[in-house]
Write a protein that holds these residues in place. Structure first.
Motif, PDB file in Angstrom:
ATOM      1  N   ARG A  43      43.084  46.551   4.902  1.00 59.66           N
ATOM      2  CA  ARG A  43      43.708  45.443   5.637  1.00 59.66           C
ATOM      3  C   ARG A  43      43.214  44.092   5.133  1.00 59.66           C
ATOM      4  NH1 ARG A  43      43.768  47.504  11.940  1.00 59.66           N
ATOM      5  NH2 ARG A  43      45.250  49.200  11.610  1.00 59.66           N
ATOM      6  N   LEU A  44      41.924  44.001   4.889  1.00 62.93           N
ATOM      7  CA  LEU A  44      41.369  42.732   4.408  1.00 62.93           C
ATOM      8  C   LEU A  44      41.886  42.416   3.005  1.00 62.93           C
ATOM      9  CD1 LEU A  44      39.580  40.318   4.881  1.00 62.93           C
ATOM     10  CD2 LEU A  44      37.607  41.681   4.127  1.00 62.93           C
ATOM     11  N   ILE A  45      41.972  43.424   2.172  1.00 64.54           N
ATOM     12  CA  ILE A  45      42.492  43.215   0.809  1.00 64.54           C
ATOM     13  C   ILE A  45      43.949  42.752   0.859  1.00 64.54           C
ATOM     14  CG2 ILE A  45      43.156  44.405  -1.330  1.00 64.54           C
ATOM     15  CD1 ILE A  45      40.562  46.020  -1.081  1.00 64.54           C
ATOM     16  N   LEU A  46      44.742  43.374   1.737  1.00 64.74           N
ATOM     17  CA  LEU A  46      46.148  42.952   1.881  1.00 64.74           C
ATOM     18  C   LEU A  46      46.241  41.515   2.402  1.00 64.74           C
ATOM     19  CD1 LEU A  46      47.846  46.162   3.320  1.00 64.74           C
ATOM     20  CD2 LEU A  46      48.127  45.179   1.036  1.00 64.74           C
ATOM     21  N   ALA A  47      45.368  41.146   3.317  1.00 66.22           N
ATOM     22  CA  ALA A  47      45.346  39.775   3.835  1.00 66.22           C
ATOM     23  C   ALA A  47      44.986  38.793   2.726  1.00 66.22           C
ATOM     24  CB  ALA A  47      44.355  39.664   4.990  1.00 66.22           C
ATOM     25  N   ILE A  48      44.004  39.167   1.902  1.00 66.08           N
ATOM     26  CA  ILE A  48      43.624  38.315   0.769  1.00 66.08           C
ATOM     27  C   ILE A  48      44.782  38.183  -0.214  1.00 66.08           C
ATOM     28  CG2 ILE A  48      42.121  38.179  -1.267  1.00 66.08           C
ATOM     29  CD1 ILE A  48      39.908  39.479   0.509  1.00 66.08           C
ATOM     30  N   VAL A 107      46.422  34.759  -1.384  1.00 69.96           N
ATOM     31  CA  VAL A 107      46.501  34.411  -2.813  1.00 69.96           C
ATOM     32  C   VAL A 107      47.934  34.010  -3.172  1.00 69.96           C
ATOM     33  CG1 VAL A 107      46.423  35.375  -5.159  1.00 69.96           C
ATOM     34  CG2 VAL A 107      44.508  35.743  -3.583  1.00 69.96           C
ATOM     35  N   PHE A 108      48.912  34.787  -2.684  1.00 66.52           N
ATOM     36  CA  PHE A 108      50.316  34.467  -2.973  1.00 66.52           C
ATOM     37  C   PHE A 108      50.682  33.090  -2.422  1.00 66.52           C
ATOM     38  CE2 PHE A 108      54.717  34.259  -1.551  1.00 66.52           C
ATOM     39  CZ  PHE A 108      55.376  34.455  -2.745  1.00 66.52           C
ATOM     40  N   ILE A 109      50.340  32.841  -1.169  1.00 62.75           N
ATOM     41  CA  ILE A 109      50.693  31.559  -0.539  1.00 62.75           C
ATOM     42  C   ILE A 109      50.006  30.395  -1.259  1.00 62.75           C
ATOM     43  CG2 ILE A 109      50.461  30.175   1.574  1.00 62.75           C
ATOM     44  CD1 ILE A 109      50.767  32.859   3.136  1.00 62.75           C
ATOM     45  N   GLY A 110      48.720  30.547  -1.537  1.00 61.81           N
ATOM     46  CA  GLY A 110      47.971  29.476  -2.204  1.00 61.81           C
ATOM     47  C   GLY A 110      48.511  29.183  -3.596  1.00 61.81           C
TER      48      GLY A 110
END
Length: 201
Positions: A65-70, A74-77
């Motif tokens: 879950r944390l990796i997916l959130a990161i 990353v995509f948004i940034g």
């Protein structure tokens, strides 16, 4: 504004003077850029976001879950960063920019009525600053008499001045060279069909 009103007037006068030497019709178009390349930031951001989780999977103990959130962050940034106009243009591949600028030149050729002159004697001088692209497009009535390579001198003059930041001088010089070519193959005659002006888009 890339050029001043005085520059526009000077270019219009150069076109009028050129067309007194030939029945050809000259139209100038200056584009700030040929596309906004809005699709480039999300594509590049998606590529980076696809790569980002793998180091986290192999070299950390982070949960899924944390990796997916990161990955989402990353995509948004990356998408926001790449959306900055100078960076977006710099990251767009050169061949994509050239293809888009070429397409814009052809669109302007038809949009500005250069293809609609009675004897098909229209000539478009097109510059797209963002892509550092210039092209001279001649209608079939002129292209049949003047091969594409003969326009090279006019393009060289135009590009040299644009690189120096002297955009209006580049157009004036290119118009003069086009008039020299046209006067040899398309003598004066007929009536004014297109406005003597530069379009800034």
């Amino acid at each position: 504004m890339p050029i001043s009103d005085a520059d526009k007037e000077r270019i219009a006068e150069a076109i009028a003077a050129a067309e007194r030497r030939t029945a050809g019709e000259i139209v100038c178009v200056l584009a700030r850029r040929s596309s906004d390349y809005a699709y480039v930031p999300p594509l590049l951001a998606a590529l980076i976001a696809l790569i980002a989780p793998w180091p986290l999977v192999f070299f950390t103990e982070l949960g899924v879950r944390l990796i997916l959130a990161i990955q989402i962050l990353v995509f948004i940034g990356a998408a926001l960063l790449f959306s900055l106009p100078p960076l977006r243009l710099a990251l767009t591949p050169r061949f994509v920019k050239r293809e888009r600028a070429h397409r814009a030149a052809i669109e302007q050729f038809f949009t500005r009525g250069v293809s609609a002159t009675r004897d098909r004697t229209g000539v478009l001088i097109f510059v797209s600053l963002g892509e550092r692209y210039a092209r001279i497009v001649a209608d079939e009535g002129i292209a049949a008499k003047i091969p594409q390579e003969d326009w090279r001198a006019a393009l060289d003059l135009l590009l040299a001045r644009v690189r120096e930041g002297r955009i209006a001088d580049g157009f004036v010089d290119a118009i003069g060279e086009c008039a020299r070519l046209l006067s040899k193959h398309v003598p004066p005659g007929g009536h004014e069909e297109l406005p003597d002006r530069i379009y800034v888009i």
